[in-house]
Structures are given as C-alpha cells and as structure tokens.
Motif scaffolding. Structure first.
Motif, PDB file in Angstrom:
ATOM      1  N   ILE A  18      43.309  37.629  32.311  1.00 33.64           N
ATOM      2  CA  ILE A  18      42.075  38.177  32.890  1.00 33.64           C
ATOM      3  C   ILE A  18      41.394  37.122  33.764  1.00 33.64           C
ATOM      4  CG2 ILE A  18      39.760  39.059  32.351  1.00 33.64           C
ATOM      5  CD1 ILE A  18      41.007  40.120  29.695  1.00 33.64           C
ATOM      6  N   ILE A  19      41.347  35.894  33.286  1.00 35.80           N
ATOM      7  CA  ILE A  19      40.702  34.810  34.016  1.00 35.80           C
ATOM      8  C   ILE A  19      41.391  34.593  35.354  1.00 35.80           C
ATOM      9  CG2 ILE A  19      40.268  32.309  34.002  1.00 35.80           C
ATOM     10  CD1 ILE A  19      39.976  32.624  30.879  1.00 35.80           C
ATOM     11  N   GLU A  20      42.717  34.553  35.352  1.00 37.51           N
ATOM     12  CA  GLU A  20      43.472  34.343  36.586  1.00 37.51           C
ATOM     13  C   GLU A  20      43.376  35.541  37.516  1.00 37.51           C
ATOM     14  OE1 GLU A  20      47.451  33.195  35.546  1.00 37.51           O
ATOM     15  OE2 GLU A  20      46.788  31.289  34.693  1.00 37.51           O
ATOM     16  N   LYS A  21      43.440  36.741  36.969  1.00 40.56           N
ATOM     17  CA  LYS A  21      43.386  37.963  37.774  1.00 40.56           C
ATOM     18  C   LYS A  21      42.114  38.009  38.614  1.00 40.56           C
ATOM     19  CE  LYS A  21      43.075  42.981  37.347  1.00 40.56           C
ATOM     20  NZ  LYS A  21      42.964  44.098  36.408  1.00 40.56           N
ATOM     21  N   HIS A  22      41.015  37.566  38.034  1.00 37.64           N
ATOM     22  CA  HIS A  22      39.726  37.646  38.725  1.00 37.64           C
ATOM     23  C   HIS A  22      39.285  36.309  39.318  1.00 37.64           C
ATOM     24  CE1 HIS A  22      39.266  41.721  37.364  1.00 37.64           C
ATOM     25  NE2 HIS A  22      39.487  41.343  36.117  1.00 37.64           N
ATOM     26  N   HIS A  23      40.171  35.317  39.292  1.00 37.50           N
ATOM     27  CA  HIS A  23      39.856  33.989  39.856  1.00 37.50           C
ATOM     28  C   HIS A  23      38.524  33.490  39.312  1.00 37.50           C
ATOM     29  CE1 HIS A  23      43.200  34.767  42.521  1.00 37.50           C
ATOM     30  NE2 HIS A  23      42.635  35.902  42.872  1.00 37.50           N
ATOM     31  N   SER A  24      38.373  33.612  38.012  1.00 38.22           N
ATOM     32  CA  SER A  24      37.109  33.268  37.346  1.00 38.22           C
ATOM     33  C   SER A  24      36.927  31.760  37.233  1.00 38.22           C
ATOM     34  CB  SER A  24      37.085  33.877  35.951  1.00 38.22           C
ATOM     35  OG  SER A  24      37.292  35.267  36.017  1.00 38.22           O
ATOM     36  N   ALA A  25      35.676  31.355  37.301  1.00 40.92           N
ATOM     37  CA  ALA A  25      35.312  29.950  37.093  1.00 40.92           C
ATOM     38  C   ALA A  25      34.638  29.847  35.732  1.00 40.92           C
ATOM     39  CB  ALA A  25      34.362  29.492  38.190  1.00 40.92           C
ATOM     40  N   ASP A  50      35.137  37.702  26.803  1.00 45.29           N
ATOM     41  CA  ASP A  50      35.748  38.879  27.416  1.00 45.29           C
ATOM     42  C   ASP A  50      34.682  39.754  28.080  1.00 45.29           C
ATOM     43  OD1 ASP A  50      38.000  40.703  27.948  1.00 45.29           O
ATOM     44  OD2 ASP A  50      37.042  42.001  26.466  1.00 45.29           O
ATOM     45  N   ASN A  51      33.568  39.986  27.400  1.00 46.08           N
ATOM     46  CA  ASN A  51      32.482  40.766  27.995  1.00 46.08           C
ATOM     47  C   ASN A  51      31.931  40.082  29.241  1.00 46.08           C
ATOM     48  OD1 ASN A  51      32.569  42.859  26.189  1.00 46.08           O
ATOM     49  ND2 ASN A  51      30.669  42.334  25.140  1.00 46.08           N
ATOM     50  N   ALA A  52      31.759  38.772  29.167  1.00 44.52           N
ATOM     51  CA  ALA A  52      31.220  38.029  30.305  1.00 44.52           C
ATOM     52  C   ALA A  52      32.129  38.165  31.525  1.00 44.52           C
ATOM     53  CB  ALA A  52      31.042  36.558  29.931  1.00 44.52           C
ATOM     54  N   LEU A  53      33.418  38.260  31.302  1.00 39.66           N
ATOM     55  CA  LEU A  53      34.368  38.419  32.403  1.00 39.66           C
ATOM     56  C   LEU A  53      34.491  39.873  32.863  1.00 39.66           C
ATOM     57  CD1 LEU A  53      37.171  36.118  30.993  1.00 39.66           C
ATOM     58  CD2 LEU A  53      35.776  35.655  33.023  1.00 39.66           C
ATOM     59  N   LYS A  54      34.390  40.799  31.935  1.00 38.51           N
ATOM     60  CA  LYS A  54      34.628  42.211  32.231  1.00 38.51           C
ATOM     61  C   LYS A  54      33.507  42.858  33.042  1.00 38.51           C
ATOM     62  CE  LYS A  54      35.743  44.671  28.665  1.00 38.51           C
ATOM     63  NZ  LYS A  54      35.686  45.518  27.467  1.00 38.51           N
ATOM     64  N   PHE A  55      32.268  42.653  32.649  1.00 30.40           N
ATOM     65  CA  PHE A  55      31.155  43.379  33.242  1.00 30.40           C
ATOM     66  C   PHE A  55      30.650  42.672  34.492  1.00 30.40           C
ATOM     67  CE2 PHE A  55      31.309  44.784  28.828  1.00 30.40           C
ATOM     68  CZ  PHE A  55      31.429  46.155  29.048  1.00 30.40           C
ATOM     69  N   HIS A  56      31.379  42.942  35.581  1.00 29.88           N
ATOM     70  CA  HIS A  56      31.155  42.255  36.844  1.00 29.88           C
ATOM     71  C   HIS A  56      31.475  43.234  37.969  1.00 29.88           C
ATOM     72  CE1 HIS A  56      31.673  39.099  39.891  1.00 29.88           C
ATOM     73  NE2 HIS A  56      30.995  38.333  39.052  1.00 29.88           N
ATOM     74  N   GLU A  57      30.678  43.231  39.009  1.00 33.16           N
ATOM     75  CA  GLU A  57      30.945  44.096  40.163  1.00 33.16           C
ATOM     76  C   GLU A  57      32.240  43.656  40.832  1.00 33.16           C
ATOM     77  OE1 GLU A  57      29.484  46.767  41.261  1.00 33.16           O
ATOM     78  OE2 GLU A  57      27.658  46.739  40.073  1.00 33.16           O
ATOM     79  N   PRO A  58      33.152  44.596  41.098  1.00 38.06           N
ATOM     80  CA  PRO A  58      34.422  44.225  41.728  1.00 38.06           C
ATOM     81  C   PRO A  58      34.245  43.570  43.100  1.00 38.06           C
ATOM     82  CG  PRO A  58      34.500  46.495  40.941  1.00 38.06           C
ATOM     83  CD  PRO A  58      33.093  46.001  40.764  1.00 38.06           C
ATOM     84  N   ILE A  59      33.213  43.954  43.835  1.00 37.91           N
ATOM     85  CA  ILE A  59      33.027  43.417  45.181  1.00 37.91           C
ATOM     86  C   ILE A  59      32.178  42.148  45.206  1.00 37.91           C
ATOM     87  CG2 ILE A  59      33.336  45.645  46.326  1.00 37.91           C
ATOM     88  CD1 ILE A  59      30.239  45.787  46.501  1.00 37.91           C
ATOM     89  N   ALA A  60      31.656  41.768  44.067  1.00 36.95           N
ATOM     90  CA  ALA A  60      30.810  40.576  43.997  1.00 36.95           C
ATOM     91  C   ALA A  60      31.671  39.320  44.113  1.00 36.95           C
ATOM     92  CB  ALA A  60      30.027  40.566  42.689  1.00 36.95           C
ATOM     93  N   GLY A  61      31.024  38.204  44.206  1.00 33.00           N
ATOM     94  CA  GLY A  61      31.728  36.925  44.319  1.00 33.00           C
ATOM     95  C   GLY A  61      32.469  36.553  43.054  1.00 33.00           C
ATOM     96  N   LYS A  62      32.866  35.326  42.992  1.00 27.22           N
ATOM     97  CA  LYS A  62      33.641  34.794  41.873  1.00 27.22           C
ATOM     98  C   LYS A  62      32.896  34.964  40.553  1.00 27.22           C
ATOM     99  CE  LYS A  62      36.502  31.065  41.837  1.00 27.22           C
ATOM    100  NZ  LYS A  62      36.870  29.692  42.102  1.00 27.22           N
ATOM    101  N   ARG A  63      33.634  35.360  39.523  1.00 26.33           N
ATOM    102  CA  ARG A  63      33.063  35.488  38.183  1.00 26.33           C
ATOM    103  C   ARG A  63      32.870  34.083  37.614  1.00 26.33           C
ATOM    104  NH1 ARG A  63      35.842  40.946  35.982  1.00 26.33           N
ATOM    105  NH2 ARG A  63      35.924  41.892  38.026  1.00 26.33           N
ATOM    106  N   LYS A  64      31.675  33.843  37.117  1.00 23.65           N
ATOM    107  CA  LYS A  64      31.349  32.532  36.558  1.00 23.65           C
ATOM    108  C   LYS A  64      30.849  32.710  35.129  1.00 23.65           C
ATOM    109  CE  LYS A  64      30.022  30.772  41.055  1.00 23.65           C
ATOM    110  NZ  LYS A  64      28.908  30.394  41.911  1.00 23.65           N
TER     111      LYS A  64
END
Length: 146
Positions: A18-25, A50-64
């Motif tokens: 999940i972290i790699e898929k969304h290029h999360s920081a 997992d919740n912190a990574l999941k609930f994020h707008e797809p078009i928003a910037g990098k997940r942090k």
C-alpha cells in the motif's frame, strides 16, 4: 517489554504494498519500549497506519503519515498524523463505533479498524482520541502506560 520501533517496522513491512502503491511518505520518531501485548500492539498500529494511508483523496498530493510519542509522566502519548480527507468534527467520536463508516461507497473496509484500535488501547488502560475536521489532516492520539 515491547519495543514500539520494532512493532512499527513490522507494521510498515506488512503495509509495504500500500505504501509503495501510493508513493507514501512516512516518518517515525524514536518510540518507547513499554509493557504491552505484542500482538495487540501490532494490530493497533496496523489499523491506525492503514487508515492514515487509506482515507486520502486520489487526486491529492503525496500521502504523508507521521508517528511519534511524547513522555507524559506515567504514560506515553502517541500520535499518528496524516494529511488525508479528515473526519467531520461531529463524527470524531462516532467513528469509534463498530461498523460505522462515513464513506462506504468510496473506501474499502468494514468499519472496524478504529473500534479495534480503541478497544486495544482501553485494554492497556489507555485512552484514544481523534482530532480532525473534514478536508483537513487527522491526528489519532492514544496513551499507553509506561
């Protein structure tokens, strides 16, 4: 004695896809060692990260996501903070109820993650609190005894 750094490292390995898929920081401060049930602590961190990574707008910037802990005397105050979609303030307590989902059509899951996390923290004589507003970052705080 459980080293929370080891638990978080395992959790991040578990969520690696999940972290790699969304290029999360993700950033994690030095965490304490405390007496706790290792399996439950693993589940606690897994559900919250997992919740912190999941609930994020797809078009928003990098997940942090940032993870930290502060010494509060008799207990540790942990914070898991994200830059996701936020939770409307009036639902900050309600999302702790089992199967309560605010966006079931947009996000996967059954609505149990926060409930499980809350129960684990309570079982360890701690408290879990959410600070969030819709469209803004979310911080999940929880305390665990030293």
């Amino acid at each position: 004695d459980i080293d929370c750094n080891v638990i978080v490292t395992r959790t991040l390995k578990e969520l690696e896809e999940i972290i790699e898929k969304h290029h999360s920081a993700l950033e994690c401060a030095q965490l304490p060692t405390l007496q706790a049930d290792a399996k439950q602590l693993q589940m606690l961190f897994t559900n919250l990260i997992d919740n912190a990574l999941k609930f994020h707008e797809p078009i928003a910037g990098k997940r942090k996501v940032s993870i930290s802990a502060m010494d509060q005397g008799e207990h540790w105050l942990f914070e898991i903070k994200d830059n996701g979609i936020g939770i409307p303030k009036e639902f900050n307590e309600e999302v702790l109820r089992l199967f309560r989902r605010l966006n079931p059509e947009e996000y996967s899951g059954i609505g149990a993650g926060l409930t499980i996390a809350h129960k684990i923290v309570q079982r360890h004589d701690g408290e879990l609190m959410i600070e969030s507003e819709e469209g803004d970052e979310t911080s999940v705080f929880f305390t665990l005894k030293k």
